[in-house]
Design a protein around this motif. Structure first.
Motif, short mmCIF file in Angstrom:
data_model
loop_
_atom_site.label_atom_id
_atom_site.label_comp_id
_atom_site.label_asym_id
_atom_site.label_seq_id
_atom_site.Cartn_x
_atom_site.Cartn_y
_atom_site.Cartn_z
N ALA A 28 0.92 -1.26 -0.07
CA ALA A 28 -0.03 -0.01 0.37
C ALA A 28 1.14 0.87 0.12
O ALA A 28 1.61 0.83 0.48
CB ALA A 28 -1.04 -0.07 1.69
N GLU A 67 -3.69 4.14 -1.43
CA GLU A 67 -3.24 3.20 -2.53
C GLU A 67 -2.84 2.23 -2.58
O GLU A 67 -2.13 1.81 -1.79
CB GLU A 67 -2.90 3.79 -3.87
CG GLU A 67 -2.59 3.09 -5.76
CD GLU A 67 -1.53 3.07 -5.97
OE1 GLU A 67 -0.60 4.67 -6.04
OE2 GLU A 67 -1.55 2.42 -6.89
N VAL A 68 -3.62 1.07 -3.19
CA VAL A 68 -3.39 -0.43 -2.94
C VAL A 68 -3.24 -1.31 -3.71
O VAL A 68 -3.56 -1.28 -4.92
CB VAL A 68 -4.38 -1.30 -1.24
CG1 VAL A 68 -4.55 -0.21 -0.69
CG2 VAL A 68 -5.90 -0.81 -2.30
N GLU A 70 -2.86 -4.96 -5.61
CA GLU A 70 -4.38 -5.84 -5.54
C GLU A 70 -5.17 -6.46 -5.40
O GLU A 70 -5.90 -6.94 -4.84
CB GLU A 70 -4.69 -5.80 -6.97
CG GLU A 70 -3.50 -7.06 -7.67
CD GLU A 70 -3.48 -7.75 -8.92
OE1 GLU A 70 -2.54 -8.63 -9.74
OE2 GLU A 70 -3.62 -6.72 -9.96
N THR A 73 -6.44 -6.29 0.54
CA THR A 73 -7.76 -6.40 1.51
C THR A 73 -8.36 -5.83 2.35
O THR A 73 -9.12 -5.70 2.56
CB THR A 73 -8.60 -8.11 1.81
OG1 THR A 73 -8.24 -9.50 2.51
CG2 THR A 73 -8.41 -8.41 -0.74
N HIS A 74 -6.86 -5.65 3.81
CA HIS A 74 -7.96 -4.85 4.30
C HIS A 74 -7.85 -4.21 5.00
O HIS A 74 -8.19 -3.47 5.84
CB HIS A 74 -6.42 -5.79 5.61
CG HIS A 74 -6.70 -5.50 7.09
ND1 HIS A 74 -7.94 -6.12 7.58
CD2 HIS A 74 -5.71 -4.55 7.98
CE1 HIS A 74 -7.67 -5.36 9.10
NE2 HIS A 74 -6.53 -4.74 9.15
N VAL A 75 -7.73 -2.95 4.21
CA VAL A 75 -7.23 -1.66 3.77
C VAL A 75 -7.87 -1.15 2.63
O VAL A 75 -7.68 -2.20 1.49
CB VAL A 75 -5.87 -0.98 4.85
CG1 VAL A 75 -5.72 -1.23 6.28
CG2 VAL A 75 -4.74 -1.43 3.70
N ARG A 76 -8.16 0.43 2.64
CA ARG A 76 -8.99 0.46 1.09
C ARG A 76 -7.75 2.31 1.51
O ARG A 76 -8.09 2.81 2.41
CB ARG A 76 -9.69 0.64 1.64
CG ARG A 76 -10.77 -0.89 1.38
CD ARG A 76 -12.11 -0.09 0.64
NE ARG A 76 -13.05 -1.90 1.43
CZ ARG A 76 -14.23 -1.78 1.10
NH1 ARG A 76 -14.99 -0.68 1.66
NH2 ARG A 76 -14.89 -2.86 2.01
N PRO A 77 -8.48 2.52 0.42
CA PRO A 77 -7.60 4.35 0.24
C PRO A 77 -8.95 5.29 1.20
O PRO A 77 -9.93 5.03 1.09
CB PRO A 77 -7.94 4.66 -1.49
CG PRO A 77 -7.69 3.61 -1.68
CD PRO A 77 -8.29 2.08 -0.92
N ASP A 79 -8.41 4.86 4.22
CA ASP A 79 -8.35 4.40 5.66
C ASP A 79 -7.50 5.22 6.37
O ASP A 79 -6.43 5.66 5.99
CB ASP A 79 -8.23 3.04 6.15
CG ASP A 79 -8.90 2.06 5.46
OD1 ASP A 79 -10.61 2.65 5.38
OD2 ASP A 79 -9.16 1.06 5.17
N ASP A 127 -1.52 -5.83 4.62
CA ASP A 127 -2.55 -6.36 5.10
C ASP A 127 -2.20 -6.98 6.35
O ASP A 127 -3.16 -6.75 7.05
CB ASP A 127 -3.09 -7.65 4.50
CG ASP A 127 -4.13 -7.56 3.14
OD1 ASP A 127 -4.92 -6.48 3.10
OD2 ASP A 127 -4.94 -8.20 2.38
N ARG A 132 -5.69 -0.54 11.32
CA ARG A 132 -6.95 0.28 10.75
C ARG A 132 -7.42 1.03 11.95
O ARG A 132 -7.75 0.36 12.55
CB ARG A 132 -7.95 -0.35 9.48
CG ARG A 132 -8.51 1.18 8.68
CD ARG A 132 -9.53 0.19 8.57
NE ARG A 132 -10.09 -0.80 8.68
CZ ARG A 132 -11.30 -0.17 8.99
NH1 ARG A 132 -12.00 0.87 9.27
NH2 ARG A 132 -12.68 -1.30 9.90
#
Lengths: 345, 345
Positions: A28, A67-68, A70, A73-77, A79, A127, A132
């Protein structure tokens, strides 16, 4: 983007560096909002430990995911996240065991793209590594400042207490009044220690120790300090937290330990060449437990306490600077003008 | 009476000394029938540790009680007894805790009247110190020879295993093939270890290790040995017994330990000056537990096993001498011609 870069003993500069990019699908990119300067950063700053030059520095990042990769899955833009001082995959034998510092895919921060004292970082194994912050606290500045020490010193102090076997009702001695020692006091208090003797040499820091739960402070040095603590504890404590990592502090820790007790040590033993402490340890059957703190294993529990308002290690930050102030932050810590420096990027 | 007396490096002589007498009401006088020479006796014999000259030597006594002070209730004249290598009162905080080596009234054997390599000894704190052999076994020579190692090396090896946290089913590495290391193998086996890797440099000793339960032996040195054990254990063992006390063996012990594991150490760290092992320990969070073995805490359990025929450490005695042969016994151990020497007085 700008970042702090180490150029040699005593020489940290904030300068332009390339922006980090996603390299692996598990990466990320995080825009750093808060970070800190660590006592262990002083090792290379003072020329006591090798470090690459020029080298990106800092290992206590908090920020917003930009940015993460592909596979993340645990964090997203968007967060709000922070990270322990070590990178861990979260999936190997040692991560599963709670020993994330021995992660088979792990690494430390620092080096190209991953120095936390800068505007952005690339976070490998996002991840496993990134923690988070729950959304409702994600923009609460006061909460964020209380969470920031969980990237390192608070969890390290906690590791000392856990390693020393501290439980409710215990008498505990904490050797060292740096940020880790102070967090060790806080951790011992949180675990229910009834008496906490804090040993250190700085009045202002020992005041924080008392604020954090120390029931007695001892500022004497050497033999006198050992005698004072031995008397206070009627012959030594079963639980001693060694939070410095110097030869003299290791020696003190074992000498103030009660026969059959345990020293929990978390100070990088960079200055421990001679093993004189071993004779004391051997004769008294005092165990040595601990090591580099597996922050990731502790951070969820400690975050819960911070969020519910029962834990606040933020008083260890006695100075705050912006990114441009990082060189001044190192200077202040080196001169002991600050216990620990927060950097608001 | 005659006794072995140390006169300086490499110089042990059997000569006439005063008979011991009851001094304190808690004393007993014991006529020694069996005793032994210990690897730790070689420290002063080789000039590696200070020792008074002339000085009575030996700390592994077994014999018949001749006389007791008026406060002694636990043993009577005529009883077959033996003693751990340390004297303990049996009543203080640390004796109650099972840490008899930290006894507030304790001492070691040796010095005037209490050197076990002689015809008689004065045993201070006889109630706490002396262990009575049940009457039905009191004259069974084979049982007595199997019990004799419980005065020191068998309980010391057991302490290493207990300190390293060995439990049934575990994989264990034992560093050192001296008498203590061999007893460490036996102790690990007794505790139910499934795999026991014995490390040493002497074929004959490693054969005893196999007889005692080692499932694999590694006789390589240095880097090669570490690699071999790491491979055998798929990355290191959680339980390592350090049974030497040298810098290189401490280093090896920590290197073959699995991250998060424990090294149980019982070898007097007389030769450990540099603390290089600490870096390995710190990085992997490998604990160091153990120290001088509280033999008195273990001896009842282990004696029960010897008496029921399920434990026999006597093969560590590869040479037997009479009292006159004590100087030859030291020579043989110094030259590694014997693992451990039994002395039949």
């Amino acid at each position: 983007m700008d970042a702090a870069v180490f150029h040699g003993e005593g020489d940290i500069e904030v300068e332009e560096v390339p922006d980090p990019e996603i390299r692996d699908p598990t990466d990320a990119v995080v825009r750093v909002t808060h970070t800190a300067i660590c006592g262990s950063d002083l090792w290379f700053y003072r020329g006591q430990r090798d470090y690459p030059t020029p080298g990106r520095v800092g290992h206590e990042p908090m920020g917003i995911v930009e940015e993460v990769g592909e596979d993340v899955t645990h964090v997203r833009p968007g967060d709000r996240v922070f990270s322990p001082f070590s990178i861990s995959c979260g999936e190997c034998e040692f991560c599963r065991k709670g020993l994330h510092t021995s992660c088979e895919n792990g690494a430390g921060w620092g080096g190209e793209n991953t120095g936390a004292q800068g505007e952005k970082i690339r976070a490998p194994h996002a991840d496993g590594t990134l923690v988070r912050v729950p959304e409702r606290y994600a923009d609460d500045e006061s909460v964020l400042e209380s969470l920031l020490p969980l990237t390192d010193v608070m969890c390290t102090g906690h590791h000392a207490a856990v390693s020393a076997g501290v439980e409710a009702g215990d008498t505990v001695v904490v050797v060292g009044d740096g940020a880790v020692g102070l967090c060790g006091v806080l951790a011992a208090k949180r675990l229910g220690a009834e008496r906490i003797v804090a040993m250190g040499h700085h009045e202002d820091r020992l005041e924080i120790a008392e604020e954090f739960g120390a029931t007695e402070v001892v500022s004497a040095r050497g033999e006198e300090a050992v005698e004072e603590v031995t008397e206070l504890t009627y012959g030594g404590a079963n639980h001693v937290l060694e939070c410095v990592g110097a030869e003299s502090s290791m020696d003190t820790a074992f000498r103030v330990a009660r026969p059959g007790g345990t020293v929990g040590y978390v100070g990088v033993p960079a200055g421990v060449d001679e093993a004189a402490f071993l004779d004391t340890a051997f004769g008294k059957n005092v165990g040595l437990e601990g090591g580099v703190a597996p922050v990731r294993a502790y951070v969820d529990d400690l975050m819960a306490d911070v969020l519910q308002g029962t834990l606040d290690p933020s008083p260890v930050f006695t100075k705050t600077v912006g990114l441009d102030g990082v060189p001044e932050g190192y200077r202040a810590m080196d001169q002991r003008d600050a216990v620990k420096v927060m950097v608001k990027v």
